[in-house]
Write a protein that holds these residues in place. Structure first.
Motif: not given
Length: 207
Positions: A61-63, A121-122, A126-127, A50-51
């Motif tokens: 996402a961690l980066l 979108e992710r 990040f960018k 879901n995420y």
């Protein structure tokens, strides 16, 4: 989309990212699976989708989180110092990256695959974080080295940020790698994250 408040969504994303970060301390990217990340959270494994749809999205996402923590440190540096010499700035910038070993470790991975296997979108999120890190380093240069030209500052950024991708593999070396270098008779000077970054920033600033 998951149900619940924005706070719950953000908290669960953070829990997933943190679980991934903990696994990454002792395992490689290839060894970590979505199943293992799911086991390290307090909710069902299938809820992860879901995420984050892929493992690459979680690492991205961690980066992103690592970049955001570095941006926070860069802002602190500007708040704590009114002026700095080139040598002093090289010191604090090197120490700021020494504190962000995970940032450098993930940067040394294959970015093409990580970004290609993440939703747009992710990747945009990040960018945006990456862009803020560029802006904060530029803000440091604006504050501490007003004599630098626009071209000088651009040259610094275009040299320093690509350099960052090589810091981890050049400074974090396994015993197997050391043995291979020795047997290959490669005379290599081993440096720490701080040492290699400090030297590079001084060189770029001409001090």
């Amino acid at each position: 989309m998951p149900r619940g408040s924005e706070e719950l969504t953000a908290a669960r994303k953070e829990e997933i990212i943190t679980a991934c970060a903990e696994l990454y301390k002792t395992r490689s990217f290839k060894e970590i699976t979505m199943k293992e990340i799911g086991r390290a959270t307090t909710f069902t494994r299938t809820s992860i989708y879901n995420y984050f749809q892929t493992k690459e999205e979680i690492f991205l996402a961690l980066l992103q989180r690592e970049y955001e923590l570095w941006v926070h440190r860069l802002k602190q540096i500007q708040a704590e110092h009114e002026r700095m010499t080139g040598t002093e700035f090289a010191d604090v910038l090197a120490r700021s990256l020494e504190e962000r070993k995970n940032l450098l470790k993930i940067m040394s991975m294959n970015h093409y695959d990580m970004e290609e296997n993440s939703r747009l979108e992710r990747l945009i999120e990040f960018k945006a974080a990456y862009g803020r890190s560029l802006a904060e380093v530029r803000n440091c240069l604006d504050k501490f080295f007003p004599e630098m030209t626009v071209e000088d500052k651009q040259d610094f950024l275009f040299s320093f940020f690509p350099f960052m991708f090589g810091i981890y593999p050049y400074t974090v070396v396994t015993e197997k790698q050391r043995e291979a270098m020795a047997q290959a008779k490669v005379h290599y000077v081993y440096m720490s994250i701080y040492e290699i970054t400090y030297a590079e920033v001084k060189k770029l600033l001409g001090v």
